[in-house]
Design a protein around this motif. Sequence first.
Motif, PDB file in Angstrom:
ATOM      1  N   ASP A   1       0.833  -1.206   0.000  1.00 18.10           N
ATOM      2  CA  ASP A   1       0.000   0.000   0.000  1.00 18.10           C
ATOM      3  C   ASP A   1       0.867   1.254   0.000  1.00 18.10           C
ATOM      4  O   ASP A   1       0.585   2.216  -0.721  1.00 18.10           O
ATOM      5  N   GLY A   2       1.927   1.256   0.813  1.00 22.41           N
ATOM      6  CA  GLY A   2       2.826   2.406   0.835  1.00 22.41           C
ATOM      7  C   GLY A   2       3.506   2.621  -0.503  1.00 22.41           C
ATOM      8  O   GLY A   2       3.643   3.755  -0.976  1.00 22.41           O
ATOM      9  N   VAL A   3       3.920   1.518  -1.148  1.00 22.60           N
ATOM     10  CA  VAL A   3       4.566   1.622  -2.461  1.00 22.60           C
ATOM     11  C   VAL A   3       3.606   2.216  -3.482  1.00 22.60           C
ATOM     12  O   VAL A   3       3.984   3.068  -4.295  1.00 22.60           O
ATOM     13  N   GLU A   4       2.340   1.787  -3.433  1.00 23.63           N
ATOM     14  CA  GLU A   4       1.345   2.249  -4.412  1.00 23.63           C
ATOM     15  C   GLU A   4       1.185   3.767  -4.387  1.00 23.63           C
ATOM     16  O   GLU A   4       0.938   4.392  -5.426  1.00 23.63           O
TER      17      GLU A   4
ATOM     18  N   ALA B   1      10.240   2.136  -2.413  1.00 18.90           N
ATOM     19  CA  ALA B   1       9.890   2.791  -3.675  1.00 18.90           C
ATOM     20  C   ALA B   1      10.932   3.841  -4.059  1.00 18.90           C
ATOM     21  O   ALA B   1      11.353   3.919  -5.225  1.00 18.90           O
ATOM     22  N   SER B   2      11.368   4.649  -3.085  1.00 14.89           N
ATOM     23  CA  SER B   2      12.359   5.690  -3.366  1.00 14.89           C
ATOM     24  C   SER B   2      13.682   5.083  -3.804  1.00 14.89           C
ATOM     25  O   SER B   2      14.310   5.538  -4.773  1.00 14.89           O
ATOM     26  N   PHE B   3      14.100   4.050  -3.085  1.00 14.33           N
ATOM     27  CA  PHE B   3      15.405   3.442  -3.352  1.00 14.33           C
ATOM     28  C   PHE B   3      15.424   2.757  -4.721  1.00 14.33           C
ATOM     29  O   PHE B   3      16.372   2.910  -5.504  1.00 14.33           O
ATOM     30  N   THR B   4      14.373   1.988  -5.018  1.00 15.16           N
ATOM     31  CA  THR B   4      14.334   1.297  -6.303  1.00 15.16           C
ATOM     32  C   THR B   4      14.151   2.275  -7.463  1.00 15.16           C
ATOM     33  O   THR B   4      14.724   2.070  -8.545  1.00 15.16           O
TER      34      THR B   4
ATOM     35  N   LEU C   1      17.213  14.502  -6.776  1.00 14.38           N
ATOM     36  CA  LEU C   1      16.649  15.144  -5.596  1.00 14.38           C
ATOM     37  C   LEU C   1      15.202  14.698  -5.361  1.00 14.38           C
ATOM     38  O   LEU C   1      14.744  14.641  -4.217  1.00 14.38           O
ATOM     39  N   ILE C   2      14.480  14.368  -6.459  1.00  7.24           N
ATOM     40  CA  ILE C   2      13.096  13.893  -6.310  1.00  7.24           C
ATOM     41  C   ILE C   2      13.066  12.641  -5.442  1.00  7.24           C
ATOM     42  O   ILE C   2      12.257  12.495  -4.530  1.00  7.24           O
ATOM     43  N   TYR C   3      13.983  11.711  -5.730  1.00  7.99           N
ATOM     44  CA  TYR C   3      14.031  10.465  -4.979  1.00  7.99           C
ATOM     45  C   TYR C   3      14.601  10.684  -3.583  1.00  7.99           C
ATOM     46  O   TYR C   3      14.151  10.075  -2.615  1.00  7.99           O
ATOM     47  N   LEU C   4      15.581  11.562  -3.483  1.00  6.38           N
ATOM     48  CA  LEU C   4      16.224  11.807  -2.196  1.00  6.38           C
ATOM     49  C   LEU C   4      15.244  12.412  -1.193  1.00  6.38           C
ATOM     50  O   LEU C   4      15.225  12.020  -0.021  1.00  6.38           O
ATOM     51  N   VAL C   5      14.419  13.348  -1.659  1.00  7.43           N
ATOM     52  CA  VAL C   5      13.451  13.992  -0.769  1.00  7.43           C
ATOM     53  C   VAL C   5      12.453  12.967  -0.239  1.00  7.43           C
ATOM     54  O   VAL C   5      12.152  12.919   0.959  1.00  7.43           O
ATOM     55  N   SER C   6      11.926  12.111  -1.119  1.00  2.08           N
ATOM     56  CA  SER C   6      10.981  11.080  -0.684  1.00  2.08           C
ATOM     57  C   SER C   6      11.655  10.073   0.241  1.00  2.08           C
ATOM     58  O   SER C   6      11.054   9.621   1.222  1.00  2.08           O
ATOM     59  N   PHE C   7      12.893   9.734  -0.059  1.00  5.60           N
ATOM     60  CA  PHE C   7      13.633   8.786   0.774  1.00  5.60           C
ATOM     61  C   PHE C   7      13.837   9.348   2.182  1.00  5.60           C
ATOM     62  O   PHE C   7      13.605   8.658   3.181  1.00  5.60           O
ATOM     63  N   LEU C   8      14.246  10.610   2.267  1.00  8.31           N
ATOM     64  CA  LEU C   8      14.471  11.233   3.581  1.00  8.31           C
ATOM     65  C   LEU C   8      13.160  11.375   4.352  1.00  8.31           C
ATOM     66  O   LEU C   8      13.118  11.169   5.566  1.00  8.31           O
TER      67      LEU C   8
END
Length: 688
Positions: free
Chosen positions: A126-129, A254-257, A542-549
Motif C-alpha cells: 500500500d505504501g509503495v502504491e 519505492a524511493s530506493f528502487t 533530488l526527487i528520490y532523495l526527498v521522498s527517501f528522507l
Amino acid sequence: MADPYQNNVYHQGGGDPYGTYGEGGDQEGYGYQGESYPQEEDAASDATEGHDDEDQMYEGEYQGIPHPDEVKAAQRAARAKARQDQAGATELEELAEQYEDIMEDCGHGRFQWSLFIVLGLALMADGVECFVVGFVLPSAEKDMCLSNGEKGMLGLIVFLGMMVGAFIWGGMADKLGRRKCLIWALTINCVFAFLSSFAQGYGFFLFFRLISGIGIGGSVPIVYSYFSEFLQMDKRGEHLSWLCMFWMVGGIYASFTAWGIIPHYGWGFSMGTEFQFHSWRVFVLVCALPAITSLVGLMFMPESPRFLLENAKHDEAWMILKNVHDTNWRAKGQPEKVFQVTHIKAPKTQEDEFIEIQSATGTAMQRWAVRTLTLCKLVLKNVASLLGPELRLSTLFMAIIWFTMAFSYYGLGVWFPDMIKYLQQEEYESKVKVFHRERVERFHFNFSLENQIHREGEYINDKFINIQMKSVKFEDSLFEDCYFEDIESTETIFENCTIRSTVFYNTDLYEERFIDCRLENTTFLHNKKGCHLDIDEENDVLIYLVSFLGSLAVLPGNIISALFMEKIGRVKIIGLSMLISAGCTFFLFLSFSQAAIIAWQCLFCGVSVAAWNGIEVITVELYPASKRATAFGVLNALCKLAAILGTSIFASFVGVTKVVPILLSCTALVCGGLVALKLPETREKILQ
C-alpha cells in the motif's frame, strides 16, 4: 426452536479454567489429551524462540514484584468477576471476554511474528502504491506525451481507486473473511500492476492503475483488523504500531528502487516505435514484489478465528486457535503445554441463515445473483449501523480525525516536493540566456541548446542536426530554408514565428509546439512517436532523495509511538502529535530555501506518524468484530477522499503563495487534535 448456539458451551469451572473436551478428554475429531498441565503464560521471551524459562528463577521474586503470570491471572479473575456481576452482558460481550482469555493462553510468539511479516508486506505494498505514479510521471509523460491535465488525473486516479477499494474490501471482509478478501485484493493489485507496466496508451495505463488501486485499497482496513484479532490486550497497541512501520518501509523501498532503476533509461527494450518498455516500466514491475510476496505468504496463514466465531464456525476457529497455541509454545521450548479449550460460544446470525436458504435453490446463476445481492445488502446495512446510537459519536469523531489528518499529511506530501521543484525552477530560470535580434545564416547547429530565449531572430539556410533543445523559446523569429533532423526537445516552443520552406525530419516537434506561427511550405517527415528524451538529465535525483528522507524520518516517530502506545495511551498520542505537527507546519513561514523545506518535511513526517499509529490502533479497538473492517474501510475511504482534496488544493498554490496551504494544514491539524482528546481511551479495553 433450535438452540442458537448449537450446544456450543464455554466451560469455565473453578479448578480447570476451560474444562476438558468431551467426556474423558478423548472426543473423536480433535484427538488431544485431556491431561491438565500447569501453564505459565508468556514465561519465555516473545523474541527468543526455543528458550525454556522453567529452570530460571523469577528476578523480582525477592523484590516483592508480582510475576507476570500472577498479574495476568489476577486480571483474568477480575474480568470473570465483572462478567458475573454484570447480569445484562450479551453473548457477544461474553465471547469477547472468553476470546481474550484464550489469546492470553496462546501467548505471543512465532505465529504472530510470521503473520506480522506477511501482513506487513501487504501494508508495504500500500505504501509503495502511493509513490509509484509520482516517481514514474517524469518518465511516463515523455513516453505518452501527457498534458498537465492528464498528469494531474494520473496522480489522483490511484487515490480514487484506493478510496473505492477501501470501502468495498473493508465491508466484504466482515462478511466473507479477512484472509479471503485480502488474497483477492492483492491478486487484483498484482495482475493490474503487471498489465499497467506494459500499457502503451494513456487510457489503458490510467484504467489499469485505477483497478490496481482498487485492489490495494483493501490492504489497510483488512490488515489491521486481521492482525489485531491474533493479539492479546497488553500486546495490541505496541505490535499494531510496529506493523505501521511497513508503510514507511514501502516508501523507502519505492524511493530506493526508483533511484536505482528509472535513471537507467536503457534498461528496457523496444519493438519499433509502437511498443516501448523503458526503465520506468521495469520499476512498476519491481513495485509489485511486496504484494506478490505477501500473497504467497497468505496461502500459509489461517483465517481470523474471531471472524469464524462471529459467523458460527466453531470447529474451524478451535483448530486455528489450537495451532496458534501449539506453534508458540513449541517455539518457546514447551511442547508439553496442552490447549485446554473445549467449546466457545459462537452465535449464528439471521443473515447467515438467509444466505444458506437462498443458496439451496435455483440455478447456479440465480444462486450467484442472490448471494451477491444479499452480500451488498449486508455490507450496506453494516455501513449504516456505524451511525447507530451506540457508534454514532465515535464514528463522527473518527471521521473528523481521519479527514483532517489525511488532508494535511497528503496535501503537504505533495506541496513539499513541488515547492522544492519550484525553487529549483526559479533558480534555473534566473540563469536564462536571452538572444535579441540575432541573424544566423548558413550555420550548422551541432550542439545542444538549453535555457535560452531567442527574440526577433532570423535564421536563414541553417541546419539543426542531432541536437537536444531543453527549455528553449523562439519568439517573433523567422526560419527560412532551414533543416531540422533528429531533434529531441523538452519545454521548447516557437511562438509567433514565421517558418518558410523548412523541413522537420525525425523530430519530436509537433504542431502543439508552434503557437500562433505561420507555416509556409513547411514539411514534417517521420515525426517521432512519443516524447522520448534523455531521461538521465530529466530525472533529478533530488526527487528520490526527498521522498527517501521523508520516509526515513518516520522511523524515530514510529519507534517512540510503539514503545509508548501502551504507557501514554492512544488518545494522548494522537492529540499531542497532531498539535505538534500543526506547530511544525506553522514554522514553514520561515522557510525560504530547499534545505529548510526538506528539514521541516522530515520533522513533520516524524511527528505525524505517531498520530497515524494512534489513529489506526484506536480505530481497530473502538468497533466490534462484526463491524471492525467495515468501519476501518469507510474511514480509510474518507482518508483517501481527503488526500484527493488536499493534493489538488495544495498543488494549486505552489508558486502562488504558501500562506494558504500552511494555514489550511495548521487549522485542520489543530481541529483534529482537539477532537481526538474527546475520544475514549481504549488501551485497557477488551477487543469487542
